[in-house]
Design a protein around this motif. Structure first.
Motif, short mmCIF file in Angstrom:
data_model
loop_
_atom_site.label_atom_id
_atom_site.label_comp_id
_atom_site.label_asym_id
_atom_site.label_seq_id
_atom_site.Cartn_x
_atom_site.Cartn_y
_atom_site.Cartn_z
N TRP A 135 4.99 -1.01 -65.01
CA TRP A 135 4.19 0.04 -64.37
C TRP A 135 4.68 0.30 -63.15
O TRP A 135 5.16 -0.56 -62.51
N ASN A 136 4.50 1.69 -62.88
CA ASN A 136 4.86 2.13 -61.48
C ASN A 136 3.69 3.24 -61.03
O ASN A 136 3.19 3.99 -61.76
N GLN A 155 -1.81 -1.46 -65.86
CA GLN A 155 -1.54 -2.71 -65.06
C GLN A 155 -2.29 -4.01 -65.60
O GLN A 155 -1.39 -4.89 -66.10
N GLU A 156 -3.17 -3.49 -66.46
CA GLU A 156 -4.06 -4.56 -67.25
C GLU A 156 -3.43 -5.03 -68.23
O GLU A 156 -3.11 -6.18 -68.70
N GLN A 216 0.30 -9.07 -71.49
CA GLN A 216 1.70 -9.12 -72.24
C GLN A 216 2.47 -10.03 -71.53
O GLN A 216 3.20 -10.98 -72.27
N ALA A 217 2.84 -10.11 -70.14
CA ALA A 217 3.75 -10.66 -69.49
C ALA A 217 3.87 -12.09 -69.32
O ALA A 217 2.68 -12.60 -68.84
N ASP A 218 4.69 -12.78 -69.60
CA ASP A 218 5.14 -14.33 -69.28
C ASP A 218 5.34 -14.23 -67.77
O ASP A 218 5.35 -15.56 -67.21
N VAL A 219 6.17 -13.52 -67.27
CA VAL A 219 6.77 -13.54 -66.02
C VAL A 219 6.77 -12.17 -65.39
O VAL A 219 6.93 -11.11 -66.11
N ILE A 220 6.00 -11.94 -64.28
CA ILE A 220 5.98 -10.65 -63.51
C ILE A 220 6.69 -10.59 -62.24
O ILE A 220 6.58 -11.35 -61.48
N SER A 266 -7.91 -11.51 -62.76
CA SER A 266 -8.39 -11.37 -64.18
C SER A 266 -7.60 -11.03 -65.16
O SER A 266 -7.98 -11.12 -66.50
N TRP A 267 -6.53 -10.17 -64.84
CA TRP A 267 -5.57 -9.52 -65.68
C TRP A 267 -4.44 -10.63 -66.25
O TRP A 267 -3.61 -10.39 -67.25
N ILE A 268 -4.17 -11.54 -65.68
CA ILE A 268 -3.26 -12.59 -65.49
C ILE A 268 -3.50 -13.67 -66.35
O ILE A 268 -4.40 -14.52 -66.37
#
Length: 325
Positions: A162-163, A188-189, A194-198, A212-214
């Motif tokens: 996301w950008n 962003q949500e 989905q992400a394991d690493v951000i 709450s999104w993580i």
């Protein structure tokens, strides 16, 4: 090095220092910092009141690596329109035995590669071994460096990104494709889901990711916040995570932790230098459900470490210029 001043240009830096070189140099200097064998001097970083630019100095001394010097430069937001990178810097290396200027090294490429190495070191030591999805928040100049360095540490299969300016995402998608990874532009949500690493690598002054999104078990490397007022994530996220950093003093004053500390959600004692994990003095991640966060503020010693490698390799390969000063 012999007598005279060594000049190592931007193009040469890119030829003689790769991501593996940068990883090794940055990992070593983080370990030296945690042992007290290397320390950074206070950062000077100011808005100059012209061209919307931020300008300053980062410096330090690595007694273990015998590296002394400074990086001078900053951020010019209008540079992209002029065909230049927004981040502009030059690194000066001095002989710690005499104080004489040893080398003048282009800092733009090295800043990008050392910043990517920093997040890469955090992924190597803190992310879950089974991480498969990499989330990228930001698609500017440094994002490609971040992506390339990150994939060297885990067997990622997909990149979600996301950008704030979505038109910049296809360029990052091309890098992912080149690396053989599936790429998806998401909200962003959805990125958090989905992400394991951000990796966050923006110049934001407001939270872009909310707690709450993580999902549990995520490792987050916050790499954009390096100035008072900047912010990339929800302060509540730091309260929920186990927080690591390159340098605690910078983390609480100009890094991502400034907001969580300022609002009383965490204290300085809740933050661990990543060098302690590298040296084996801290276990790092303790469970698969633990959220870990690395506050990469960007320390001068990182720049000096990679510049030292660039100077050494450029001289060895006959690619540097030497002059009398």
């Amino acid at each position: 090095m012999t007598d005279g001043l060594l000049i190592v240009g931007e193009d040469v830096c890119a030829e003689v220092v790769n991501s593996a070189d940068a990883f090794k140099a940055v990992e070593a200097v983080f370990g030296a910092m945690a042992k007290g064998d290397a320390y950074n001097f206070p950062v000077i970083r100011e808005a100059i009141g012209y061209a919307d630019a931020l300008y300053g100095f980062k410096s330090g001394f690595d007694k273990a690596g015998k590296t002394l010097g400074l990086k001078s430069g900053g951020y010019w937001p209008g540079n992209m329109e002029k065909g230049l990178t927004n981040h502009q810097s030059t690194i000066f290396l001095f002989d710690p035995d005499t104080g004489m200027l040893q080398a003048l090294v282009g800092g733009n490429y090295l800043t990008a590669v050392r910043t990517a190495a920093s997040s890469s070191v955090s992924i190597a030591h803190l992310a879950r071994r089974d991480a498969k999805v990499l989330g990228m928040v930001g698609a500017g100049h440094q994002s490609a460096f971040q992506l390339r360095a990150a994939v060297e540490q885990r067997d990622f299969e997909k990149v979600v990104a996301w950008n704030p300016h979505p038109e910049m995402l296809p360029r990052l998608g091309e890098v992912a494709k080149e690396l053989g990874l599936e790429f998806e532009a998401v909200t962003q949500e959805e990125l958090g889901a989905q992400a394991d690493v951000i990796i966050t690598i923006t110049s934001a002054f407001e939270p872009l990711l909310m707690k709450s999104w993580i999902k549990p078990g995520t490792h987050i490397a916050c790499m954009g916040t390096d100035t008072k007022g900047k912010q990339e994530v929800d302060p509540e996220l730091l309260a929920a995570a186990t927080v690591f950093t390159d340098e605690i003093a910078q983390s609480v004053s100009i890094g991502e932790a400034q907001h969580a500390v300022g609002s009383g959600l965490i204290s300085e004692d809740d933050i661990t230098p990543v060098g302690a994990v590298i040296n084996g003095d801290h276990p790092g991640r303790s469970s698969d459900d633990q959220i870990t966060l690395f506050d990469g503020t960007g320390v001068g010693l990182q720049d000096l470490a990679v510049a030292s490698v660039a100077a050494e390799q450029a001289e060895k390969q006959g690619k540097a210029t030497r002059i009398s000063l």
